[in-house]
Design a protein around this motif. Sequence first.
Motif, PDB file in Angstrom:
ATOM      1  N   VAL A 122      35.728  20.778  -2.667  1.00 57.47           N
ATOM      2  CA  VAL A 122      36.041  22.411  -2.472  1.00 57.47           C
ATOM      3  C   VAL A 122      34.736  22.817  -1.309  1.00 57.47           C
ATOM      4  CG1 VAL A 122      36.634  24.726  -2.872  1.00 57.47           C
ATOM      5  CG2 VAL A 122      37.696  22.561  -3.880  1.00 57.47           C
ATOM      6  N   LYS A 123      33.442  22.990  -1.978  1.00 54.95           N
ATOM      7  CA  LYS A 123      32.602  23.523  -1.138  1.00 54.95           C
ATOM      8  C   LYS A 123      32.283  22.653   0.352  1.00 54.95           C
ATOM      9  CE  LYS A 123      30.280  26.648  -4.180  1.00 54.95           C
ATOM     10  NZ  LYS A 123      30.352  27.629  -3.824  1.00 54.95           N
ATOM     11  N   ARG A 124      32.665  21.639   0.477  1.00 56.66           N
ATOM     12  CA  ARG A 124      32.479  20.061   1.476  1.00 56.66           C
ATOM     13  C   ARG A 124      33.688  20.961   2.588  1.00 56.66           C
ATOM     14  NH1 ARG A 124      29.772  18.537   5.667  1.00 56.66           N
ATOM     15  NH2 ARG A 124      31.007  17.195   6.600  1.00 56.66           N
ATOM     16  N   TRP A 125      34.647  20.888   2.000  1.00 57.18           N
ATOM     17  CA  TRP A 125      35.784  22.410   3.147  1.00 57.18           C
ATOM     18  C   TRP A 125      35.041  22.908   3.848  1.00 57.18           C
ATOM     19  CZ3 TRP A 125      39.697  19.758   5.644  1.00 57.18           C
ATOM     20  CH2 TRP A 125      40.115  18.788   5.372  1.00 57.18           C
ATOM     21  N   GLN A 126      34.654  23.526   2.327  1.00 55.11           N
ATOM     22  CA  GLN A 126      34.486  25.700   3.148  1.00 55.11           C
ATOM     23  C   GLN A 126      33.576  25.107   4.205  1.00 55.11           C
ATOM     24  OE1 GLN A 126      32.447  26.625  -0.089  1.00 55.11           O
ATOM     25  NE2 GLN A 126      34.735  28.045  -1.112  1.00 55.11           N
ATOM     26  N   GLU A 127      32.456  24.550   4.286  1.00 52.74           N
ATOM     27  CA  GLU A 127      31.650  23.826   5.636  1.00 52.74           C
ATOM     28  C   GLU A 127      32.520  23.546   6.714  1.00 52.74           C
ATOM     29  OE1 GLU A 127      28.788  20.785   4.369  1.00 52.74           O
ATOM     30  OE2 GLU A 127      28.270  22.444   2.281  1.00 52.74           O
ATOM     31  N   LEU A 128      32.648  21.861   6.561  1.00 53.04           N
ATOM     32  CA  LEU A 128      34.014  22.081   7.302  1.00 53.04           C
ATOM     33  C   LEU A 128      35.096  23.281   8.462  1.00 53.04           C
ATOM     34  CD1 LEU A 128      35.690  18.348   6.607  1.00 53.04           C
ATOM     35  CD2 LEU A 128      33.360  18.875   7.763  1.00 53.04           C
ATOM     36  N   GLU A 129      35.657  24.166   7.372  1.00 55.79           N
ATOM     37  CA  GLU A 129      36.592  25.373   8.053  1.00 55.79           C
ATOM     38  C   GLU A 129      35.322  25.989   8.451  1.00 55.79           C
ATOM     39  OE1 GLU A 129      40.187  25.393   5.347  1.00 55.79           O
ATOM     40  OE2 GLU A 129      38.713  26.227   4.437  1.00 55.79           O
ATOM     41  N   SER A 144      44.212  19.536  18.451  1.00 62.26           N
ATOM     42  CA  SER A 144      45.888  19.009  18.379  1.00 62.26           C
ATOM     43  C   SER A 144      45.876  18.263  16.806  1.00 62.26           C
ATOM     44  CB  SER A 144      46.469  18.094  19.608  1.00 62.26           C
ATOM     45  OG  SER A 144      45.366  17.290  19.745  1.00 62.26           O
ATOM     46  N   MET A 145      44.810  17.798  16.093  1.00 59.40           N
ATOM     47  CA  MET A 145      44.971  17.439  15.091  1.00 59.40           C
ATOM     48  C   MET A 145      44.030  18.651  13.803  1.00 59.40           C
ATOM     49  SD  MET A 145      43.770  13.696  16.484  1.00 59.40           S
ATOM     50  CE  MET A 145      43.425  13.059  15.388  1.00 59.40           C
ATOM     51  N   PRO A 146      44.743  18.638  13.162  1.00 61.18           N
ATOM     52  CA  PRO A 146      44.489  19.354  12.205  1.00 61.18           C
ATOM     53  C   PRO A 146      42.857  18.705  11.115  1.00 61.18           C
ATOM     54  CG  PRO A 146      46.047  17.576  11.170  1.00 61.18           C
ATOM     55  CD  PRO A 146      46.013  17.532  12.714  1.00 61.18           C
ATOM     56  N   ILE A 147      41.793  19.601  10.802  1.00 60.36           N
ATOM     57  CA  ILE A 147      40.787  19.395   9.986  1.00 60.36           C
ATOM     58  C   ILE A 147      41.320  17.783   8.753  1.00 60.36           C
ATOM     59  CG2 ILE A 147      38.548  19.726   9.193  1.00 60.36           C
ATOM     60  CD1 ILE A 147      38.850  22.192  10.166  1.00 60.36           C
ATOM     61  N   THR A 148      41.136  16.515   8.614  1.00 60.36           N
ATOM     62  CA  THR A 148      40.501  15.905   8.135  1.00 60.36           C
ATOM     63  C   THR A 148      39.292  15.153   6.841  1.00 60.36           C
ATOM     64  OG1 THR A 148      40.695  13.914   9.488  1.00 60.36           O
ATOM     65  CG2 THR A 148      42.657  14.970   8.995  1.00 60.36           C
ATOM     66  N   MET A 149      39.320  15.094   5.964  1.00 55.06           N
ATOM     67  CA  MET A 149      38.427  14.435   5.517  1.00 55.06           C
ATOM     68  C   MET A 149      38.857  12.926   4.896  1.00 55.06           C
ATOM     69  SD  MET A 149      36.349  16.160   1.747  1.00 55.06           S
ATOM     70  CE  MET A 149      36.404  17.446   2.365  1.00 55.06           C
ATOM     71  N   SER A 150      38.080  11.987   5.346  1.00 51.99           N
ATOM     72  CA  SER A 150      38.156  10.684   4.877  1.00 51.99           C
ATOM     73  C   SER A 150      38.243  10.266   3.436  1.00 51.99           C
ATOM     74  CB  SER A 150      37.037   9.554   5.651  1.00 51.99           C
ATOM     75  OG  SER A 150      35.784  10.049   5.060  1.00 51.99           O
ATOM     76  N   SER A 151      38.545   9.201   3.142  1.00 52.79           N
ATOM     77  CA  SER A 151      38.624   8.915   1.872  1.00 52.79           C
ATOM     78  C   SER A 151      37.633   8.813   1.293  1.00 52.79           C
ATOM     79  CB  SER A 151      39.642   7.397   1.561  1.00 52.79           C
ATOM     80  OG  SER A 151      39.567   6.593   2.575  1.00 52.79           O
ATOM     81  N   TYR A 175      41.918   6.309   5.259  1.00 52.40           N
ATOM     82  CA  TYR A 175      42.560   7.321   5.345  1.00 52.40           C
ATOM     83  C   TYR A 175      41.972   8.298   5.369  1.00 52.40           C
ATOM     84  CZ  TYR A 175      45.407   3.960   2.213  1.00 52.40           C
ATOM     85  OH  TYR A 175      46.154   2.836   2.122  1.00 52.40           O
ATOM     86  N   GLU A 176      42.587   9.066   5.782  1.00 51.27           N
ATOM     87  CA  GLU A 176      42.559  10.772   6.004  1.00 51.27           C
ATOM     88  C   GLU A 176      42.467  11.822   5.772  1.00 51.27           C
ATOM     89  OE1 GLU A 176      40.744  11.266  10.694  1.00 51.27           O
ATOM     90  OE2 GLU A 176      40.272   9.157  10.790  1.00 51.27           O
ATOM     91  N   LEU A 177      42.688  12.276   4.856  1.00 54.57           N
ATOM     92  CA  LEU A 177      43.504  13.390   4.025  1.00 54.57           C
ATOM     93  C   LEU A 177      43.423  15.315   4.753  1.00 54.57           C
ATOM     94  CD1 LEU A 177      43.132  12.627   0.728  1.00 54.57           C
ATOM     95  CD2 LEU A 177      44.946  11.687   1.977  1.00 54.57           C
ATOM     96  N   ASP A 178      44.304  15.978   4.609  1.00 54.93           N
ATOM     97  CA  ASP A 178      43.851  16.858   5.570  1.00 54.93           C
ATOM     98  C   ASP A 178      43.375  18.116   4.195  1.00 54.93           C
ATOM     99  OD1 ASP A 178      46.224  17.469   3.922  1.00 54.93           O
ATOM    100  OD2 ASP A 178      47.848  18.566   5.552  1.00 54.93           O
ATOM    101  N   LYS A 179      43.599  19.072   4.167  1.00 56.29           N
ATOM    102  CA  LYS A 179      42.835  20.013   3.161  1.00 56.29           C
ATOM    103  C   LYS A 179      43.384  20.132   2.291  1.00 56.29           C
ATOM    104  CE  LYS A 179      41.047  24.259   1.195  1.00 56.29           C
ATOM    105  NZ  LYS A 179      40.607  25.904   2.373  1.00 56.29           N
ATOM    106  N   ASP A 180      45.472  20.242   2.068  1.00 52.41           N
ATOM    107  CA  ASP A 180      45.671  20.147   1.135  1.00 52.41           C
ATOM    108  C   ASP A 180      46.113  18.882   0.569  1.00 52.41           C
ATOM    109  OD1 ASP A 180      46.298  23.312   1.820  1.00 52.41           O
ATOM    110  OD2 ASP A 180      48.852  22.945   2.498  1.00 52.41           O
TER     111      ASP A 180
END
Length: 239
Positions: free
Chosen positions: A89-96, A8-15, A66-71
């Motif tokens: 960007v590489k880390r986002w690829q791993e998360l996805e 129910s929640m988007p993938i996020t990356m913390s500050s 803070y937790e941010l979505d990809k965009d």
Amino acid sequence: MNALTTASMPITMSSREIAELTGKRHADVMRDIRIMMDALMQNADLRSVCISSTYVGENEQRYPQYELDKDTSLTLLLGYDAVARMKVVKRWQELEAQQTPRLPQTMAQALRLAAEQAEQLEAQAEQLALAAPKVEYVDRYVAANGAMGFRQVAKLLDANEHEFRAWLQDQKIMYRLNGEWTAYQNHIDAGRFIVRAGVARANEHAFSATKFTPKGVQWIAGLWGQHKARLAQEGGAST
């Protein structure tokens, strides 16, 4: 990893993770996020995701992040150097990649997956059932009362005043102006707050008081409930 993986929640990356990847101070990254969000909040259609949360430090104390979505996180990186951008960007690829659904290969795996999904649905139903009386109470209270001050709303939501105030500030809902707490203009324009100004009879000192409208109380109750639910989920996931 600080990514949220619930459906129910988007993938996020913390500050904090962004700070680690880019080699920047966490405080500086949080400052950059606040500046960016001030600009993005001028256009609600952009639908940026910036969630205020906390993490536990080495001293067992909780600190904000803070937790941010990809965009939103990639928008933040436009002001950073190319190496920092590529690392994130590489880390986002791993998360996805971790989010890619894996189909069960055996009957046992399929049964386990079905059982896990059923447990998740039951847990969500229990949370909704627990929240329903509180939501109904807030609706009844707001219907019977007019505008409310900060302390009244904190008491209504059973919220710690210090935590509630810090959260309102992090979410860019309220801020301190000349010693008084007031709401950001976009929330006033949306009808969530009213500002009452006057002059004190005793010393003729001009004052202004910002209060939550009934619409604002219902709106903030929903956001605060989501915030507390996220903290509870994070606490449960870490145990």
